[in-house]
Design a protein around this motif. Structure first.
Motif, PDB file in Angstrom:
ATOM      1  N   GLN A  99       0.827  -1.206   0.000  1.00 14.94           N
ATOM      2  CA  GLN A  99       0.000   0.000   0.000  1.00 14.94           C
ATOM      3  C   GLN A  99       0.859   1.252   0.000  1.00 14.94           C
ATOM      4  O   GLN A  99       1.996   1.223   0.468  1.00 14.94           O
ATOM      5  CB  GLN A  99      -0.901   0.026   1.254  1.00 14.94           C
ATOM      6  CG  GLN A  99      -2.014  -1.000   1.248  1.00 14.94           C
ATOM      7  CD  GLN A  99      -3.071  -0.702   0.198  1.00 14.94           C
ATOM      8  OE1 GLN A  99      -3.351   0.454  -0.084  1.00 14.94           O
ATOM      9  NE2 GLN A  99      -3.621  -1.755  -0.385  1.00 14.94           N
ATOM     10  N   VAL A 100       0.303   2.307  -0.565  1.00 13.32           N
ATOM     11  CA  VAL A 100       0.944   3.620  -0.591  1.00 13.32           C
ATOM     12  C   VAL A 100      -0.023   4.621   0.029  1.00 13.32           C
ATOM     13  O   VAL A 100      -1.207   4.618  -0.292  1.00 13.32           O
ATOM     14  CB  VAL A 100       1.293   4.044  -2.029  1.00 13.32           C
ATOM     15  CG1 VAL A 100       1.813   5.470  -2.051  1.00 13.32           C
ATOM     16  CG2 VAL A 100       2.317   3.084  -2.636  1.00 13.32           C
ATOM     17  N   GLN A 101       0.489   5.440   0.934  1.00 10.56           N
ATOM     18  CA  GLN A 101      -0.321   6.480   1.547  1.00 10.56           C
ATOM     19  C   GLN A 101       0.104   7.840   0.984  1.00 10.56           C
ATOM     20  O   GLN A 101       1.301   8.098   0.828  1.00 10.56           O
ATOM     21  CB  GLN A 101      -0.158   6.482   3.069  1.00 10.56           C
ATOM     22  CG  GLN A 101      -0.705   5.238   3.757  1.00 10.56           C
ATOM     23  CD  GLN A 101       0.221   4.033   3.614  1.00 10.56           C
ATOM     24  OE1 GLN A 101       1.441   4.155   3.732  1.00 10.56           O
ATOM     25  NE2 GLN A 101      -0.351   2.875   3.346  1.00 10.56           N
ATOM     26  N   LEU A 102      -0.886   8.679   0.703  1.00 10.22           N
ATOM     27  CA  LEU A 102      -0.645   9.998   0.122  1.00 10.22           C
ATOM     28  C   LEU A 102      -1.342  11.060   0.957  1.00 10.22           C
ATOM     29  O   LEU A 102      -2.521  10.901   1.293  1.00 10.22           O
ATOM     30  CB  LEU A 102      -1.164  10.045  -1.314  1.00 10.22           C
ATOM     31  CG  LEU A 102      -0.619   8.997  -2.282  1.00 10.22           C
ATOM     32  CD1 LEU A 102      -1.354   9.057  -3.610  1.00 10.22           C
ATOM     33  CD2 LEU A 102       0.873   9.172  -2.495  1.00 10.22           C
ATOM     34  N   VAL A 103      -0.604  12.122   1.273  1.00 15.83           N
ATOM     35  CA  VAL A 103      -1.176  13.211   2.068  1.00 15.83           C
ATOM     36  C   VAL A 103      -0.852  14.538   1.396  1.00 15.83           C
ATOM     37  O   VAL A 103       0.322  14.891   1.255  1.00 15.83           O
ATOM     38  CB  VAL A 103      -0.634  13.204   3.506  1.00 15.83           C
ATOM     39  CG1 VAL A 103      -1.226  14.372   4.292  1.00 15.83           C
ATOM     40  CG2 VAL A 103      -0.943  11.874   4.192  1.00 15.83           C
ATOM     41  N   GLU A 104      -1.903  15.266   0.992  1.00 19.01           N
ATOM     42  CA  GLU A 104      -1.717  16.555   0.331  1.00 19.01           C
ATOM     43  C   GLU A 104      -1.694  17.689   1.344  1.00 19.01           C
ATOM     44  O   GLU A 104      -2.257  17.581   2.443  1.00 19.01           O
ATOM     45  CB  GLU A 104      -2.852  16.847  -0.668  1.00 19.01           C
ATOM     46  CG  GLU A 104      -3.055  15.816  -1.753  1.00 19.01           C
ATOM     47  CD  GLU A 104      -4.188  14.878  -1.429  1.00 19.01           C
ATOM     48  OE1 GLU A 104      -4.809  14.344  -2.367  1.00 19.01           O
ATOM     49  OE2 GLU A 104      -4.471  14.675  -0.229  1.00 19.01           O
ATOM     50  N   SER A 105      -1.083  18.785   0.939  1.00 15.76           N
ATOM     51  CA  SER A 105      -1.106  20.011   1.726  1.00 15.76           C
ATOM     52  C   SER A 105      -0.886  21.187   0.786  1.00 15.76           C
ATOM     53  O   SER A 105      -0.469  20.998  -0.364  1.00 15.76           O
ATOM     54  CB  SER A 105      -0.042  19.992   2.827  1.00 15.76           C
ATOM     55  OG  SER A 105       1.244  19.885   2.258  1.00 15.76           O
ATOM     56  N   GLY A 106      -1.172  22.404   1.274  1.00 11.48           N
ATOM     57  CA  GLY A 106      -0.861  23.596   0.504  1.00 11.48           C
ATOM     58  C   GLY A 106      -2.043  24.287  -0.148  1.00 11.48           C
ATOM     59  O   GLY A 106      -1.860  25.332  -0.778  1.00 11.48           O
ATOM     60  N   GLY A 107      -3.241  23.740  -0.021  1.00 11.34           N
ATOM     61  CA  GLY A 107      -4.391  24.404  -0.603  1.00 11.34           C
ATOM     62  C   GLY A 107      -4.742  25.665   0.164  1.00 11.34           C
ATOM     63  O   GLY A 107      -4.168  25.966   1.211  1.00 11.34           O
ATOM     64  N   GLY A 108      -5.698  26.432  -0.375  1.00 13.51           N
ATOM     65  CA  GLY A 108      -6.121  27.639   0.300  1.00 13.51           C
ATOM     66  C   GLY A 108      -6.901  28.553  -0.609  1.00 13.51           C
ATOM     67  O   GLY A 108      -7.344  28.149  -1.683  1.00 13.51           O
TER      68      GLY A 108
ATOM     69  N   CYS B 205       2.521  16.826  -1.849  1.00 13.85           N
ATOM     70  CA  CYS B 205       1.951  15.512  -1.563  1.00 13.85           C
ATOM     71  C   CYS B 205       3.069  14.631  -1.032  1.00 13.85           C
ATOM     72  O   CYS B 205       4.076  14.416  -1.713  1.00 13.85           O
ATOM     73  CB  CYS B 205       1.333  14.914  -2.812  1.00 13.85           C
ATOM     74  SG  CYS B 205       0.734  13.214  -2.620  1.00 13.85           S
ATOM     75  N   ALA B 206       2.891  14.140   0.180  1.00 17.30           N
ATOM     76  CA  ALA B 206       3.872  13.254   0.791  1.00 17.30           C
ATOM     77  C   ALA B 206       3.441  11.811   0.593  1.00 17.30           C
ATOM     78  O   ALA B 206       2.316  11.437   0.964  1.00 17.30           O
ATOM     79  CB  ALA B 206       4.002  13.571   2.275  1.00 17.30           C
ATOM     80  N   ALA B 207       4.332  11.010   0.027  1.00 15.11           N
ATOM     81  CA  ALA B 207       4.046   9.599  -0.213  1.00 15.11           C
ATOM     82  C   ALA B 207       4.807   8.744   0.795  1.00 15.11           C
ATOM     83  O   ALA B 207       5.954   9.037   1.128  1.00 15.11           O
ATOM     84  CB  ALA B 207       4.445   9.215  -1.628  1.00 15.11           C
ATOM     85  N   SER B 208       4.161   7.695   1.279  1.00 21.18           N
ATOM     86  CA  SER B 208       4.815   6.770   2.201  1.00 21.18           C
ATOM     87  C   SER B 208       4.306   5.362   1.926  1.00 21.18           C
ATOM     88  O   SER B 208       3.338   5.156   1.204  1.00 21.18           O
ATOM     89  CB  SER B 208       4.544   7.171   3.657  1.00 21.18           C
ATOM     90  OG  SER B 208       3.161   7.151   3.930  1.00 21.18           O
ATOM     91  N   GLY B 209       4.985   4.396   2.516  1.00 17.53           N
ATOM     92  CA  GLY B 209       4.614   3.007   2.295  1.00 17.53           C
ATOM     93  C   GLY B 209       5.442   2.399   1.177  1.00 17.53           C
ATOM     94  O   GLY B 209       6.627   2.667   1.056  1.00 17.53           O
TER      95      GLY B 209
END
Length: 125
Positions: free
Chosen positions: A1-10, A22-26
């Motif tokens: 599995q791969v986890q993705l977390v976005e940030s920076g919107g507004g 977008c930070a990817a992990s796993g």
């Protein structure tokens, strides 16, 4: 599995800029391409940009060419979307996505394997 977390919107005024991350992990070693999609109010999710994880080859939907730039940092497992000259039509929830090796239509979101939770981008006129 791969986890993705976005940030920076507004919220930004028309003509302004934002940078999404977008930070990817796993199991990131299984990724062949990463990309950005967006869903505007009342519309289906649409393809925005794509990048190959190894070579860094990029592709964009016509409406963002020359304004958006997709990039990645393999060492940090990070994906970025630099958005310049933003327009009210760019208002949407932006999603980071990743896909394992696949030969087909990458603009079809049904062919992607992993998704982030989305980050809201609002462009005021």
């Amino acid at each position: 599995q791969v986890q993705l977390v976005e940030s920076g919107g507004g919220l930004v005024q028309a003509g302004g800029s934002l940078r999404l991350s977008c930070a990817a992990s796993g199991r990131t070693f299984s990724i062949s391409r990463m990309g950005w999609f967006r869903r505007a109010p009342g519309k289906e999710r649409e393809f925005v940009a794509i990048i190959t994880w190894g070579e860094g080859t990029t592709g964009y939907t016509d409406s963002v060419k020359g304004r958006f730039t997709i990039s990645r940092d393999n060492a940090k497992n990070m994906l970025y979307l630099q958005m310049n000259s933003l327009k009210p039509d760019d208002t949407a929830v932006y999603y980071c996505a990743a896909v394992r090796p696949y030969s087909g239509d990458y603009s079809d979101d049904r062919n992607w394997d992993y998704w982030g939770q989305g980050t809201q981008v609002t462009v005021s006129s």
